[in-house]
Design a protein around this motif. Structure first.
Motif, PDB file in Angstrom:
ATOM      1  N   ASP A  45      36.906  -2.747 -45.619  1.00  0.00           N
ATOM      2  CA  ASP A  45      36.556  -1.324 -45.610  1.00  0.00           C
ATOM      3  C   ASP A  45      37.517  -0.519 -46.478  1.00  0.00           C
ATOM      4  O   ASP A  45      37.124   0.484 -47.114  1.00  0.00           O
ATOM      5  CB  ASP A  45      36.561  -0.788 -44.179  1.00  0.00           C
ATOM      6  CG  ASP A  45      35.430  -1.368 -43.346  1.00  0.00           C
ATOM      7  OD1 ASP A  45      34.492  -1.920 -43.944  1.00  0.00           O
ATOM      8  OD2 ASP A  45      35.495  -1.264 -42.095  1.00  0.00           O
ATOM      9  N   ASP A  46      38.785  -0.942 -46.457  1.00  0.00           N
ATOM     10  CA  ASP A  46      39.751  -0.235 -47.287  1.00  0.00           C
ATOM     11  C   ASP A  46      39.407  -0.369 -48.777  1.00  0.00           C
ATOM     12  O   ASP A  46      39.526   0.585 -49.562  1.00  0.00           O
ATOM     13  CB  ASP A  46      41.146  -0.779 -47.009  1.00  0.00           C
ATOM     14  CG  ASP A  46      42.219   0.022 -47.717  1.00  0.00           C
ATOM     15  OD1 ASP A  46      42.395   1.212 -47.389  1.00  0.00           O
ATOM     16  OD2 ASP A  46      42.905  -0.549 -48.614  1.00  0.00           O
ATOM     17  N   GLN A  47      38.974  -1.559 -49.175  1.00  0.00           N
ATOM     18  CA  GLN A  47      38.555  -1.749 -50.572  1.00  0.00           C
ATOM     19  C   GLN A  47      37.348  -0.875 -50.898  1.00  0.00           C
ATOM     20  O   GLN A  47      37.279  -0.245 -51.972  1.00  0.00           O
ATOM     21  CB  GLN A  47      38.218  -3.215 -50.839  1.00  0.00           C
ATOM     22  CG  GLN A  47      39.410  -4.158 -50.720  1.00  0.00           C
ATOM     23  CD  GLN A  47      39.013  -5.590 -51.010  1.00  0.00           C
ATOM     24  OE1 GLN A  47      38.420  -5.886 -52.055  1.00  0.00           O
ATOM     25  NE2 GLN A  47      39.337  -6.492 -50.082  1.00  0.00           N
ATOM     26  N   LEU A  48      36.371  -0.840 -50.000  1.00  0.00           N
ATOM     27  CA  LEU A  48      35.189  -0.026 -50.239  1.00  0.00           C
ATOM     28  C   LEU A  48      35.533   1.462 -50.287  1.00  0.00           C
ATOM     29  O   LEU A  48      35.014   2.220 -51.116  1.00  0.00           O
ATOM     30  CB  LEU A  48      34.145  -0.282 -49.152  1.00  0.00           C
ATOM     31  CG  LEU A  48      33.439  -1.641 -49.181  1.00  0.00           C
ATOM     32  CD1 LEU A  48      32.556  -1.797 -47.947  1.00  0.00           C
ATOM     33  CD2 LEU A  48      32.603  -1.781 -50.452  1.00  0.00           C
ATOM     34  N   THR A  49      36.396   1.876 -49.393  1.00  0.00           N
ATOM     35  CA  THR A  49      36.733   3.302 -49.310  1.00  0.00           C
ATOM     36  C   THR A  49      37.463   3.778 -50.558  1.00  0.00           C
ATOM     37  O   THR A  49      37.236   4.892 -51.053  1.00  0.00           O
ATOM     38  CB  THR A  49      37.576   3.561 -48.047  1.00  0.00           C
ATOM     39  OG1 THR A  49      36.869   3.120 -46.897  1.00  0.00           O
ATOM     40  CG2 THR A  49      37.878   5.053 -47.897  1.00  0.00           C
ATOM     41  N   HIS A  50      38.357   2.949 -51.083  1.00  0.00           N
ATOM     42  CA  HIS A  50      39.151   3.362 -52.238  1.00  0.00           C
ATOM     43  C   HIS A  50      38.468   3.082 -53.591  1.00  0.00           C
ATOM     44  O   HIS A  50      39.024   3.403 -54.641  1.00  0.00           O
ATOM     45  CB  HIS A  50      40.517   2.660 -52.202  1.00  0.00           C
ATOM     46  CG  HIS A  50      41.411   3.171 -51.112  1.00  0.00           C
ATOM     47  ND1 HIS A  50      41.353   2.701 -49.824  1.00  0.00           N
ATOM     48  CD2 HIS A  50      42.368   4.143 -51.122  1.00  0.00           C
ATOM     49  CE1 HIS A  50      42.237   3.320 -49.072  1.00  0.00           C
ATOM     50  NE2 HIS A  50      42.879   4.215 -49.847  1.00  0.00           N
ATOM     51  N   PHE A  51      37.318   2.450 -53.540  1.00  0.00           N
ATOM     52  CA  PHE A  51      36.612   2.188 -54.808  1.00  0.00           C
ATOM     53  C   PHE A  51      35.884   3.463 -55.249  1.00  0.00           C
ATOM     54  O   PHE A  51      35.188   4.091 -54.449  1.00  0.00           O
ATOM     55  CB  PHE A  51      35.623   1.042 -54.630  1.00  0.00           C
ATOM     56  CG  PHE A  51      34.921   0.657 -55.901  1.00  0.00           C
ATOM     57  CD1 PHE A  51      35.518  -0.221 -56.811  1.00  0.00           C
ATOM     58  CD2 PHE A  51      33.670   1.175 -56.222  1.00  0.00           C
ATOM     59  CE1 PHE A  51      34.875  -0.575 -57.975  1.00  0.00           C
ATOM     60  CE2 PHE A  51      33.033   0.822 -57.391  1.00  0.00           C
ATOM     61  CZ  PHE A  51      33.636  -0.049 -58.275  1.00  0.00           C
ATOM     62  N   ARG A  52      36.061   3.825 -56.513  1.00  0.00           N
ATOM     63  CA  ARG A  52      35.424   5.025 -57.055  1.00  0.00           C
ATOM     64  C   ARG A  52      34.538   4.634 -58.237  1.00  0.00           C
ATOM     65  O   ARG A  52      34.959   3.914 -59.161  1.00  0.00           O
ATOM     66  CB  ARG A  52      36.462   6.037 -57.526  1.00  0.00           C
ATOM     67  CG  ARG A  52      37.279   6.654 -56.385  1.00  0.00           C
ATOM     68  CD  ARG A  52      36.366   7.538 -55.525  1.00  0.00           C
ATOM     69  NE  ARG A  52      37.134   8.158 -54.455  1.00  0.00           N
ATOM     70  CZ  ARG A  52      37.242   7.659 -53.217  1.00  0.00           C
ATOM     71  NH1 ARG A  52      36.608   6.525 -52.925  1.00  0.00           N
ATOM     72  NH2 ARG A  52      37.948   8.293 -52.304  1.00  0.00           N
ATOM     73  N   THR A  53      33.281   5.103 -58.213  1.00  0.00           N
ATOM     74  CA  THR A  53      32.324   4.849 -59.311  1.00  0.00           C
ATOM     75  C   THR A  53      32.467   5.942 -60.372  1.00  0.00           C
ATOM     76  O   THR A  53      32.456   7.142 -60.056  1.00  0.00           O
ATOM     77  CB  THR A  53      30.892   4.821 -58.766  1.00  0.00           C
ATOM     78  OG1 THR A  53      30.810   3.869 -57.720  1.00  0.00           O
ATOM     79  CG2 THR A  53      29.908   4.453 -59.872  1.00  0.00           C
ATOM     80  N   HIS A  54      32.603   5.533 -61.635  1.00  0.00           N
ATOM     81  CA  HIS A  54      32.780   6.511 -62.718  1.00  0.00           C
ATOM     82  C   HIS A  54      31.501   7.329 -62.869  1.00  0.00           C
ATOM     83  O   HIS A  54      30.380   6.827 -62.716  1.00  0.00           O
ATOM     84  CB  HIS A  54      33.122   5.797 -64.036  1.00  0.00           C
ATOM     85  CG  HIS A  54      33.742   6.691 -65.040  1.00  0.00           C
ATOM     86  ND1 HIS A  54      32.988   7.508 -65.883  1.00  0.00           N
ATOM     87  CD2 HIS A  54      35.045   6.923 -65.368  1.00  0.00           C
ATOM     88  CE1 HIS A  54      33.787   8.202 -66.654  1.00  0.00           C
ATOM     89  NE2 HIS A  54      35.059   7.844 -66.380  1.00  0.00           N
ATOM     90  N   THR A  55      31.691   8.612 -63.224  1.00  0.00           N
ATOM     91  CA  THR A  55      30.529   9.506 -63.363  1.00  0.00           C
ATOM     92  C   THR A  55      29.584   9.044 -64.469  1.00  0.00           C
ATOM     93  O   THR A  55      28.351   9.168 -64.363  1.00  0.00           O
ATOM     94  CB  THR A  55      31.017  10.943 -63.649  1.00  0.00           C
ATOM     95  OG1 THR A  55      31.919  11.334 -62.622  1.00  0.00           O
ATOM     96  CG2 THR A  55      29.850  11.919 -63.697  1.00  0.00           C
TER      97      THR A  55
END
Length: 496
Positions: A45-55
């Motif tokens: 969950d920590d990996q998913l939470t901190h993953f950001r998709t570029h605009t």
């Protein structure tokens, strides 16, 4: 209803240990499994939470530019991330980011049907293979949405292996607990096994055996000590019963012997008087005198036996103030008149005291006077004519017995204020073996202390005196030694 367990104590203990150990190991394994799974899930969950998709990825996905195929080349995204895009109308776009995999998360084609909350990781099933994915919903520009997904193969694999290891460990633990538990229980119950064998030997008749394990620090040791105490008391009770039965048989035999002599004399002289009618008047008078004398002796013996029977039944004594000094003075006066040739004096108990001390107690004055008369009569009967007799009266405190002192009654508590009346003679005294038995019924000391059998008494006087003293809460004691006279001491609690 209480549960009923079959089998011996060892089996129940082993079963209990196995159940407790299994429950403890199982609880530890469950806690470990939950902690490990929670840690893996938190990491995912920590990996998913901190993953950001570029605009820019949203725009490319919408125009399908930059996507030569549905999936990019391997290594385009770190790890096993997958990204799925939904347009502003909530439709799933064909473009996505991530390495090609044989399975993917089972996502709805419409964003409204996903059932996901933005920013909250959720577990969904895989489209094939029976696996699971962890996904999180993200809001993008211009009303678009994206779903970031990670496969849960690592979590599922780790948990499956830990479950397998836990199962094997539980089975091994249970087997070891049963095997070692049987050995430990057998070793721990070894003192009980020895107790069982000893008890069987005692049951077979060896009453002198005792349990060896009496260590106060252990339960079996304390049990052994209690059982030993119980065995001692039981054996003591059996010995006392045997002694009592032997004493009763001896008492009946002695009573029969004592009664047989006067009865034989009476019968003999009565038959003589009947057969010889021509016997002289002097002969008949002598025969009648002997008949009357033996009848009186038999009557006195029967009275003594009746009195002893009453005393054995715990008679109710009168409870009134009694002055031992007055009783002693009256008894000395009567004895002096009855034996004018024997010196009898009344003196203080304490050496060097000049005045007699008033001594008060509570009891039956008639019975206490009977004790004093009995002791004076004993001194006159068993000492040569002219032997001085000293009567001493005083007070003191109960203390430990001194050498040579014997009694048929238990000692008084130390420090108890007591009144003491002593009757001491300067006669030949008693040997130690006679002194130990002088309070027994029908016991007569050495004939050197008696001038004749007729004057020696029936052997019940001192037994009666001791019983009366004990009935008043006191005791009758004897200090004596061969050649040093006898001192009988009547000890009674003082009047409170």
């Amino acid at each position: 209803m209480k549960p009923r367990f079959r089998g011996g104590l060892r089996r129940r203990l082993v079963l209990g240990i196995a159940v407790v150990a299994t429950a403890a190991v199982l609880a530890a394994e469950v806690v470990g499994f939950l902690v490990l799974r929670s840690w893996l899930m938190d990491s995912l969950d920590d990996q998913l939470t901190h993953f950001r998709t570029h605009t820019k990825a949203y725009g490319d996905a919408a125009s399908e530019q930059g996507f030569p195929s549905r999936f990019t080349t391997p290594g385009a995204l770190p790890s096993d991330f997958r990204i799925y895009f939904y347009d502003s109308d909530g439709h799933l776009l064909s473009a996505s980011l991530g390495d090609p995999e044989p399975s993917e998360p089972d996502l709805s084609s419409s964003a409204d049907s996903l059932g996901l909350t933005a920013g909250r990781p959720t577990t969904v099933s895989a489209t094939s293979g029976g696996g699971h994915w962890r996904v999180i919903l993200r809001d993008g520009p211009d009303g678009m949405k994206s779903v970031v997904a990670l496969p849960m193969d690592t979590v599922d694999g780790a948990t499956s292996k830990i479950l397998l290891v836990d199962g094997v460990l539980l089975a091994l633990t249970l087997a070891c607990v049963v095997l070692l538990g049987r050995w430990v229980v057998r070793l721990g119950l070894l003192p009980l096994t020895r107790m069982e064998r000893t008890a069987e030997d005692i049951t077979d008749g060896n009453l002198d055996l005792r349990l060896a394990d009496t260590d106060e620090r252990t339960e079996t040791g304390r049990l052994g000590r209690v059982l030993n105490t119980m065995l001692e008391r039981l054996q003591g009770a059996l010995r006392e019963r045997e002694t009592s039965e032997a004493r009763l048989r001896r008492f009946v035999a002695d009573a029969g012997h004592e009664l047989r002599t006067p009865l034989t004399t009476i019968q003999g002289f009565a038959e003589l008087a009947l057969r010889h009618e021509q016997q002289s008047a002097a002969g008949r008078r002598e025969a009648n005198r002997l008949i009357a004398q033996n009848a009186a002796r038999m009557s006195l013996l029967v009275d003594d036996l009746h009195l002893l029977a009453q005393l054995d039944q715990e008679p109710a004594y009168r409870r009134e103030p009694v002055d031992l000094l007055a009783l002693a003075a009256d008894a000395v006066s009567a004895a002096a008149l009855g034996s004018p040739g024997r010196p009898i004096d009344l003196v203080p108990l304490a050496e060097g005291a000049e005045e007699l001390e008033l001594v008060e107690t509570v009891g039956d004055p008639h019975r206490l006077r009977q004790v004093i008369d009995n002791l004076l009569s004993n001194a006159r009967t068993h000492t040569p004519q002219g032997t001085p007799v000293h009567v001493r009266v005083g007070t003191g405190l109960a203390g430990p017995d001194v050498g040579g002192r014997t009694s048929a009654s238990p000692p008084l508590p130390y420090g108890t204020p007591v009144g003491v009346l002593e009757i001491a003679d300067e006669g030949p005294g008693l040997a130690p073996e006679d002194a130990q038995r002088v309070f027994e019924r029908f016991y007569r000391a050495d004939r050197s202390r008696s001038r004749s059998r007729a004057e020696g008494g029936s052997g019940l006087g001192l037994a009666i005196a001791a019983a009366i003293a004990q009935g008043h809460g006191g005791r009758l004691e004897l200090d004596t030694a061969a050649g040093k006279g006898c001192t009988f001491r009547l000890v009674l609690p003082q009047r409170p």
